[in-house]
Design a protein around this motif. Structure first.
Motif, PDB file in Angstrom:
ATOM      1  N   ALA A  34       0.835  -1.207   0.000  1.00  0.00           N
ATOM      2  CA  ALA A  34       0.000   0.000   0.000  1.00  0.00           C
ATOM      3  C   ALA A  34       0.862   1.245   0.000  1.00  0.00           C
ATOM      4  O   ALA A  34       0.557   2.233  -0.689  1.00  0.00           O
ATOM      5  CB  ALA A  34      -0.932  -0.013   1.209  1.00  0.00           C
ATOM      6  N   LEU A  35       1.954   1.228   0.760  1.00  0.00           N
ATOM      7  CA  LEU A  35       2.858   2.374   0.774  1.00  0.00           C
ATOM      8  C   LEU A  35       3.620   2.487  -0.541  1.00  0.00           C
ATOM      9  O   LEU A  35       3.765   3.580  -1.097  1.00  0.00           O
ATOM     10  CB  LEU A  35       3.832   2.264   1.946  1.00  0.00           C
ATOM     11  CG  LEU A  35       4.908   3.347   2.049  1.00  0.00           C
ATOM     12  CD1 LEU A  35       4.293   4.738   2.093  1.00  0.00           C
ATOM     13  CD2 LEU A  35       5.791   3.114   3.269  1.00  0.00           C
ATOM     14  N   ALA A  36       4.095   1.369  -1.063  1.00  0.00           N
ATOM     15  CA  ALA A  36       4.864   1.389  -2.306  1.00  0.00           C
ATOM     16  C   ALA A  36       4.069   2.007  -3.446  1.00  0.00           C
ATOM     17  O   ALA A  36       4.634   2.703  -4.304  1.00  0.00           O
ATOM     18  CB  ALA A  36       5.309  -0.024  -2.675  1.00  0.00           C
ATOM     19  N   ALA A 102       2.882  15.299   3.296  1.00  0.00           N
ATOM     20  CA  ALA A 102       2.338  16.640   3.520  1.00  0.00           C
ATOM     21  C   ALA A 102       2.903  17.207   4.809  1.00  0.00           C
ATOM     22  O   ALA A 102       3.389  16.469   5.671  1.00  0.00           O
ATOM     23  CB  ALA A 102       0.811  16.603   3.598  1.00  0.00           C
ATOM     24  N   THR A 103       2.817  18.523   4.922  1.00  0.00           N
ATOM     25  CA  THR A 103       3.153  19.219   6.163  1.00  0.00           C
ATOM     26  C   THR A 103       2.029  20.193   6.478  1.00  0.00           C
ATOM     27  O   THR A 103       1.579  20.935   5.600  1.00  0.00           O
ATOM     28  CB  THR A 103       4.484  19.977   6.034  1.00  0.00           C
ATOM     29  OG1 THR A 103       5.558  19.038   5.975  1.00  0.00           O
ATOM     30  CG2 THR A 103       4.713  20.907   7.223  1.00  0.00           C
ATOM     31  N   SER A 104       1.578  20.182   7.718  1.00  0.00           N
ATOM     32  CA  SER A 104       0.594  21.156   8.204  1.00  0.00           C
ATOM     33  C   SER A 104       1.315  22.174   9.075  1.00  0.00           C
ATOM     34  O   SER A 104       2.126  21.798   9.925  1.00  0.00           O
ATOM     35  CB  SER A 104      -0.491  20.447   9.022  1.00  0.00           C
ATOM     36  OG  SER A 104      -1.248  19.579   8.203  1.00  0.00           O
ATOM     37  N   LEU A 105       1.013  23.451   8.848  1.00  0.00           N
ATOM     38  CA  LEU A 105       1.661  24.526   9.603  1.00  0.00           C
ATOM     39  C   LEU A 105       0.600  25.515  10.058  1.00  0.00           C
ATOM     40  O   LEU A 105      -0.260  25.912   9.279  1.00  0.00           O
ATOM     41  CB  LEU A 105       2.688  25.237   8.731  1.00  0.00           C
ATOM     42  CG  LEU A 105       3.650  26.191   9.456  1.00  0.00           C
ATOM     43  CD1 LEU A 105       4.704  25.401  10.222  1.00  0.00           C
ATOM     44  CD2 LEU A 105       4.313  27.145   8.474  1.00  0.00           C
ATOM     45  N   ASP A 106       0.695  25.925  11.298  1.00  0.00           N
ATOM     46  CA  ASP A 106      -0.275  26.875  11.849  1.00  0.00           C
ATOM     47  C   ASP A 106       0.291  28.288  11.796  1.00  0.00           C
ATOM     48  O   ASP A 106       0.529  28.933  12.826  1.00  0.00           O
ATOM     49  CB  ASP A 106      -0.621  26.480  13.283  1.00  0.00           C
ATOM     50  CG  ASP A 106      -1.848  27.227  13.807  1.00  0.00           C
ATOM     51  OD1 ASP A 106      -2.416  28.045  13.051  1.00  0.00           O
ATOM     52  OD2 ASP A 106      -2.237  26.981  14.959  1.00  0.00           O
ATOM     53  N   LEU A 224      -5.142   8.112   2.449  1.00  0.00           N
ATOM     54  CA  LEU A 224      -4.150   7.477   1.593  1.00  0.00           C
ATOM     55  C   LEU A 224      -4.310   5.961   1.546  1.00  0.00           C
ATOM     56  O   LEU A 224      -3.594   5.285   0.787  1.00  0.00           O
ATOM     57  CB  LEU A 224      -2.737   7.826   2.082  1.00  0.00           C
ATOM     58  CG  LEU A 224      -2.298   9.284   1.909  1.00  0.00           C
ATOM     59  CD1 LEU A 224      -0.956   9.520   2.589  1.00  0.00           C
ATOM     60  CD2 LEU A 224      -2.212   9.656   0.437  1.00  0.00           C
ATOM     61  N   GLY A 225      -5.207   5.423   2.349  1.00  0.00           N
ATOM     62  CA  GLY A 225      -5.435   3.988   2.356  1.00  0.00           C
ATOM     63  C   GLY A 225      -4.394   3.201   3.129  1.00  0.00           C
ATOM     64  O   GLY A 225      -4.244   1.991   2.921  1.00  0.00           O
ATOM     65  N   LEU A 226      -3.697   3.875   4.045  1.00  0.00           N
ATOM     66  CA  LEU A 226      -2.638   3.215   4.795  1.00  0.00           C
ATOM     67  C   LEU A 226      -3.097   2.660   6.133  1.00  0.00           C
ATOM     68  O   LEU A 226      -2.570   1.643   6.602  1.00  0.00           O
ATOM     69  CB  LEU A 226      -1.482   4.207   5.019  1.00  0.00           C
ATOM     70  CG  LEU A 226      -0.763   4.673   3.751  1.00  0.00           C
ATOM     71  CD1 LEU A 226       0.233   5.777   4.083  1.00  0.00           C
ATOM     72  CD2 LEU A 226      -0.049   3.502   3.066  1.00  0.00           C
ATOM     73  N   ILE A 227      -4.032   3.326   6.787  1.00  0.00           N
ATOM     74  CA  ILE A 227      -4.548   2.871   8.086  1.00  0.00           C
ATOM     75  C   ILE A 227      -6.058   2.999   8.090  1.00  0.00           C
ATOM     76  O   ILE A 227      -6.637   3.661   7.224  1.00  0.00           O
ATOM     77  CB  ILE A 227      -3.939   3.667   9.255  1.00  0.00           C
ATOM     78  CG1 ILE A 227      -4.397   5.130   9.210  1.00  0.00           C
ATOM     79  CG2 ILE A 227      -2.414   3.583   9.255  1.00  0.00           C
ATOM     80  CD1 ILE A 227      -3.968   5.954  10.433  1.00  0.00           C
ATOM     81  N   ASP A 228      -6.700   2.372   9.072  1.00  0.00           N
ATOM     82  CA  ASP A 228      -8.130   2.574   9.258  1.00  0.00           C
ATOM     83  C   ASP A 228      -8.350   3.368  10.536  1.00  0.00           C
ATOM     84  O   ASP A 228      -7.456   3.468  11.389  1.00  0.00           O
ATOM     85  CB  ASP A 228      -8.886   1.238   9.299  1.00  0.00           C
ATOM     86  CG  ASP A 228      -8.459   0.347  10.451  1.00  0.00           C
ATOM     87  OD1 ASP A 228      -8.609   0.759  11.624  1.00  0.00           O
ATOM     88  OD2 ASP A 228      -7.972  -0.774  10.193  1.00  0.00           O
TER      89      ASP A 228
END
Length: 270
Positions: A34-36, A102-106, A224-228
């Protein structure tokens, strides 16, 4: 044997420095395939054989509060704000490091790295609270972006001041997971033009405290379909503060080893 990290590259006038307060690495075990499927050509997940005998990969949400982030050529102009980096542990043409989803910035200046360097950054309201002095440590995150909320509430099970010394699932010992999860030094990201950008960092070896997540939710990894949504983190590693050198500016990745002596890193990143 004690993990000693990497040699500190010489700082240049165009590099940046920052203190990262209430720093935490919240990691999840994910399927390698899934990551690949999310990585560009030449990039591959770093696999770990977990305690159940199955191989898999790892991704992390790394959250902290930037304190006085500044470029060395302009130290009076510094910003302080919350930040979350969403990353996967990968190899790139034989080099180890992390892929940034991604990066989130406040902060209102979030648009600059996106416009100037093509970095996948976005504005997010981030609140991080931590208590490192009242017995067992506790760390909390809540981040809201476009009506989606990322959150984590984690607490330490040991005595005050304990550092993480336990063996983590998939790793033979402390030095191994310190190197893998906390000390990659090269990072790559997808640019809007379809290319790949890269940059590197340096920080001293972490002395993290091992926390257990009472609740954790990271919608970006879910999308992204990596975790639930119900998946518990593999680990939460945290410490009160950590210094970072950031070797700016990012550059285009050409799929070959770095040759600039100021940015050669012997081990891994971010």
């Amino acid at each position: 044997m004690t993990f000693v990290g990497t040699l500190r590259p010489r700082l240049r006038w165009h590099h940046a420095e920052t203190e990262l307060d209430d720093f935490a690495v919240v990691s999840y075990r994910v399927e390698t395939a899934a990551l690949a499927a999310l990585l560009p050509a030449g990039f591959a997940p770093r696999e770990v054989v977990f305690d159940d005998g199955r191989a898999g990969a790892l991704v992390s949400a790394v959250a902290f509060t930037d304190r006085a982030f500044h470029f060395r050529f302009c130290p009076p102009v510094a910003i302080s704000c919350g930040q979350i980096n969403y990353r996967a542990y990968v190899t790139a043409h034989g080099r180890t490091g992390v892929w940034f989803f991604a990066t989130s910035l406040d902060h209102a200046l979030v648009g600059l790295p996106r416009l100037v360097w093509g970095m996948p950054w976005r504005r997010t309201r981030i609140r991080i609270d931590a208590d490192w002095t009242s017995g067992a440590g506790r760390w909390r995150l809540i981040a809201t972006d476009r009506s989606r909320t990322s959150a984590c509430d984690a607490a330490e099970g040991g005595a005050e001041g304990d550092t993480a010394s336990e063996r983590l699932d998939g790793f033979a010992g402390r030095d191994e997971w310190l190197d893998f999860l906390t000390h990659p030094t090269s990072g790559w990201y997808g640019r809007p033009d379809g290319g790949v950008g890269e940059y590197s960092i340096w920080h001293p070896p972490m002395t993290p405290r091992l926390l257990t997540a009472r609740h954790a939710r990271f919608p970006l990894f879910e999308r992204l379909g990596l975790i639930d949504p119900a998946m518990a983190p593999h680990s939460v590693l945290a410490q009160p503060t950590l210094h970072f050198d950031v070797h700016t500016p990012p550059r285009r990745y050409r799929g070959r080893s770095v040759t600039d002596p100021s940015t050669i890193i012997e081990h891994r990143h971010l």
